[in-house]
Every structure is written in structure tokens, then in C-alpha cells.
Design an enzyme around this catalytic site. Structure first.
Site, PDB file in Angstrom:
ATOM      1  CB  SER A  18      -0.896   0.004   1.247  1.00 33.79           C
ATOM      2  OG  SER A  18      -1.485   1.273   1.471  1.00 33.79           O
ATOM      3  CE1 TYR A  47      -4.183  -2.324   4.941  1.00 31.46           C
ATOM      4  CE2 TYR A  47      -3.410  -0.081   4.595  1.00 31.46           C
ATOM      5  CZ  TYR A  47      -3.846  -1.285   4.087  1.00 31.46           C
ATOM      6  OH  TYR A  47      -3.938  -1.463   2.730  1.00 31.46           O
TER       7      TYR A  47
END
Length: 284
Positions: free
Chosen positions: A176, A189
Site C-alpha cells: 500500500s 495497517y
């Protein structure tokens, strides 16, 4: 190109979210004719029932691959994806498992092999995230759950798949943009996505002698079920605004990166990360 400048406000109660409930629906169909780049190959995709995973499944199917995909609990989305794979003239297999369990990952690979007889492409893609406005709000239970899905699941599925991957096979991990920029509300995350970058780089070196390439894709703000299942209505309506291109991205704008990395077009690439993120310049 099917795209939206800004998603309308909406929210879902649980993760990883359901694509059927999203308005507008994400654009997941491939935007170009196939060229048999993955003809005869079998792909296994975690989190393949919706979002980026669904778009990757369809894009690989259009290139000739047969596809097994793993999902957690979204039965309707999984059935929709199976129907879409059939429309592409491909054979699909939906496997309902929790990848945070090593035993489940072993069963996933066994079921894939029992059905298709081979495995050539592993896409580690499933993930979860939870907004926490203060670092102290991250509980031990939540931390273990997020790392269990986003890191341990990738290790477990890769470990189970490796004995069945031959020379010329490939592994593609989803990271990401948060691995590079961080995120004040998604600290755990973002930490998992950074771990996946390091996993990709290290594993690629480890598998050089086996002829297995390992790469990653680090998407930016993409319109997937994880967004309304993670953020409140206001944050959903602003998703993608900060990207230099000024809009949220669509899953079918990300999927070609995975097809490229899985194909012979990327035969000279391993240990690398691609960045379909709407124009943010990153190092790495």
C-alpha cells in the site's frame, strides 16, 4: 474509463465489506482484449471475491488463467465473481477460509491443487484495516488480528504454496501507499504494509535459485469495499481527493500491474514494487 471523482457518502458495518452494497459499484472489468499472456496457468488470489482481488482475477482470466480465490465470508460477492469468471470463459474456484490460520492456508493450497492440478501464480492480497484516532486505542486483540491477516496470512499461504511452484512461477504481494507515506489513523495497517515490502524484497532474493519471481503492488486510494467498511461517511466522500490526479482510483486501473508482473513481460523483474497510486511520487 469508468471512474468517479469523489465517492458519495456511505458506510458499511463490518469488514472486509461487500461490493454489492457500494454505490457506485467499482469498475472491475478489464479494459482491453486479452493476449493469452497467462494461457494455461493457474492463479490463487487471496481476497479475490471483491475489490482489487476481483479485478485481478478477471484480468488474469482474460489472459487465459484459471483462478482460485479465497474469501472470508462474503458469499454473494464470491458467487458474483465466479459468474464473472465464467463470462470471461475461465474456470473459477471460490474457497471460503480465514488466511490468518496456517492450517487454513494449507487447506486452501490443497483444494486449489485438487481442483486444477497445478499452481503457477500466487497473489497475496487479502487485508483488513481499522481506523483509530489515537494510538492508544489499538488493542492487543486488534493488532494480532490485523497482523494475522495482513502479514501472517501472506507468510502462511506462501509457505503452503512454495513446494508446488516451479521455475517460472511468481508471487505477487499487495502492499500500500501507506507503507511509504504512513497514515495517522491506520498505524497498525501501515506497519503491516511496510512488512510486506520487506517480505517481497527478502523473499525475492531467497527464491532466485528456484527461478520464482516475487514482486509487489502498492496501490493508492482505490474504490473497494474496504473503504466504506473502514471509514465514516465523511472520510469515504473524501477518499482519493488527496491524490495528485484528484480522484479515487478503480480496481481495474490497478489490476494490469498484477497481470504484467505475472506475465513474461516482467521476466527481468523481481523484488520490485509497482505504484498505481494516482500520481504520488515515492522512492522504493
Amino acid at each position: 474509463m469508468s471512474s468517479i471523482e469523489t465517492p458519495p457518502p456511505q458506510e458499511q458495518e463490518s469488514q472486509p465489506g461487500e461490493e454489492r452494497e457500494m454505490v457506485p459499484a467499482p469498475a472491475f472489468r478489464p479494459r482491453y482484449p486479452g493476449a493469452a499472456k497467462l494461457d494455461g496457468r493457474v492463479a490463487l488470489i487471496s481476497g479475490g471475491d471483491s475489490g482489487i482481488g476481483r479485478a485481478v482475477a478477471l484480468a488474469m482470466a482474460r489472459e487465459g488463467a484459471r483462478v482460485a480465490f479465497v474469501y472470508l465470508e462474503e458469499d454473494d460477492d464470491a458467487q458474483d465473481t465466479l459468474a464473472l469468471l465464467r463470462e470471461e470463459g475461465s474456470e473459477g474456484r471460490a474457497i471460503k477460509r480465514d488466511i490468518s490460520s496456517e492450517l487454513s492456508c494449507q487447506e486452501i493450497v490443497e483444494e486449489t491443487l485438487a481442483h486444477f492440478g497445478r499452481l503457477d501464480i500466487l497473489v497475496n492480497n487479502a487485508a483488513e484495516q481499522h481506523v483509530r484516532r489515537r494510538f492508544e486505542e489499538i488493542t492487543a486483540e486488534e493488532l494480532e488480528r490485523v497482523f494475522g491477516t495482513n502479514v501472517f496470512g501472506y507468510f502462511y499461504l506462501t509457505k503452503a504454496a512454495l513446494p508446488h511452484l516451479g521455475r517460472g512461477a511468481c508471487i505477487i504481494n499487495t502492499s500500500s501507499i501507506t507503507a511509504y507515506k504512513g497514515h495517522p489513523l491506520l498505524i497498525d495497517y501501515a506497519a503491516t504494509r511496510g512488512a510486506i515490502v520487506s517480505l517481497t524484497r527478502s523473499l525475492s532474493q531467497s527464491l532466485l535459485d528456484r527461478g520464482i519471481r516475487v514482486n509487489a503492488v502498492a496501490p493508492g486510494p482505490i474504490w473497494t469495499p474496504l473503504i466504506p467498511a473502514s471509514f465514516d461517511e465523511e472520510m469515504v466522500s473524501e477518499h482519493g481527493d488527496s491524490a495528485p490526479l484528484g480522484r479515487v482510483g478503480q480496481p481495474n486501473e490497478v489490476a494490469p500491474s498484477y497481470v504484467f508482473l505475472a506475465s513474461e513481460d516482467a521476466s527481468y523483474m523481481t523484488g520490485q514494487v509497482l505504484h498505481p497510486n494516482g500520481g504520488t511520487v515515492l522512492n522504493g
